[in-house]
Scaffold this motif. Sequence first.
Motif, short mmCIF file in Angstrom:
data_model
loop_
_atom_site.label_atom_id
_atom_site.label_comp_id
_atom_site.label_asym_id
_atom_site.label_seq_id
_atom_site.Cartn_x
_atom_site.Cartn_y
_atom_site.Cartn_z
N LEU B 45 0.97 -1.42 0.31
CA LEU B 45 0.28 -0.44 0.08
C LEU B 45 1.09 1.45 0.14
O LEU B 45 1.10 1.51 1.17
N LEU B 60 1.07 2.67 -8.82
CA LEU B 60 -0.10 0.86 -9.59
C LEU B 60 1.16 1.41 -10.94
O LEU B 60 -0.08 0.01 -10.55
N GLY B 63 2.27 -2.15 -9.01
CA GLY B 63 1.25 -3.10 -8.95
C GLY B 63 0.86 -2.63 -6.91
O GLY B 63 0.47 -3.56 -6.86
N ARG B 65 -1.12 -1.08 -4.47
CA ARG B 65 -2.56 -0.54 -3.88
C ARG B 65 -2.14 1.00 -4.37
O ARG B 65 -1.24 1.64 -2.82
N VAL B 66 -2.95 2.16 -3.54
CA VAL B 66 -2.68 3.33 -3.13
C VAL B 66 -3.57 4.43 -2.81
O VAL B 66 -4.70 4.39 -3.69
N ALA B 67 -3.20 4.35 -1.77
CA ALA B 67 -3.98 5.19 -0.97
C ALA B 67 -4.04 6.67 -1.11
O ALA B 67 -2.49 7.24 -1.15
#
Lengths: 141, 251
Positions: B45, B60, B63, B65-67
Amino acid sequence: MSTPGQLASVTSSLIVILLVIELVRRRKLSERFSLIWLFVAGGMVVASTLGFGSLINVIAPMMGIRYPPSALVFLAILGLVALCLYFSVLISRLNEQNRILAQRMALMELQVARRDDRNREEEQPGRDLQQPLSSQDRPGS
Amino acid sequence: MIRAPEDLGPEPSRLLVVVPAFNEASGIGATLDEIHNAAPQATVLVVDDGSTDTTAAVALQHGARVARLPFNLGIGGAVQTGFRHAADGPFDIAIQIDADGQHVPASIPALLQPLLSGEADVVVGSRFLDVESYRSTRPRLFGIQLLSWLAARLTRCRVRDATSGFRAYNRRAFSLLADNYPTDYPEAEALVLMSRAGLRVREVGVAMRPRVFGRSSIGRFRSIHYMFKVMFAMIISVLRKPLRFREDRPS
């Protein structure tokens, strides 16, 4: 008995009261804070009409201050410091709430984006599941 | 060495690597690839702390996850976002690692070891223990030692690299931090919090490099301000009641 000094302080207090009421009317100031300022201004009116001047003449020597007006200034500054401190506490709390909101929102956006991706996978079964989506495919980026 | 996926249970998604990033577009891709090589089973993340460059898009593409935080919260707020995500999800372990390549992801297995064997709740990656590691500049070294010394005086926590942000936490630890994490420059203060809450903190040697991309988030004058702020916060936190775990609370 009304001295020019009393007149000045009553007038300035009334101006503050009117200003506060006008700000609340225009919704620039919430009722919560207006009460503090109305209380301050009201206190000034009461103090100046009831001859707070003579009271300060009694208090000042008790504080060891020879020149009574400086005792008045000292107390006024003390009151303002208290008010500033109260605002700092409020700002700290707002900061904290703001931080939590930002974090929750970022995580929720991530959740929504992942759900959209999953739905897209189901619509396009040919797509490689391991292939990360490019940023253009993401909503909101 | 650890055989990673089996040791972390049947689910491949039990390990979350949290990478806080602020304008790290130039370096984060390489770091993410290295993390993937070191811990292929991990979910990664990236918490984009209000970057103005393409950090999120690069992450992204690699690969992760991006918050994306809507504005810059600072490292503490970004890392805490990761802890919240870990606590919300099915994760057993969360790792915190810098995006700029200073922390060598190949050290992740070493960091996990004390957690997997149940010896510790928190593992701090240290640049001062056996592994050959970049040791930072002289004034910064002094700062690190001062904060480590203070942490040791205030609690029973004996960590030599108190400001290291290369750490691993078990669920008990990151759940606690998800609700209670210091904001600005949190590492040393978090040590005091965790130690006082009764979490077992261990330190292991990890590899660190001088930064390759970007610039330190802390300039020279701000770092003096930082030292005072952190020391003050550490002392204050000793004056508070220790943090309590949710499950310990009487219902």
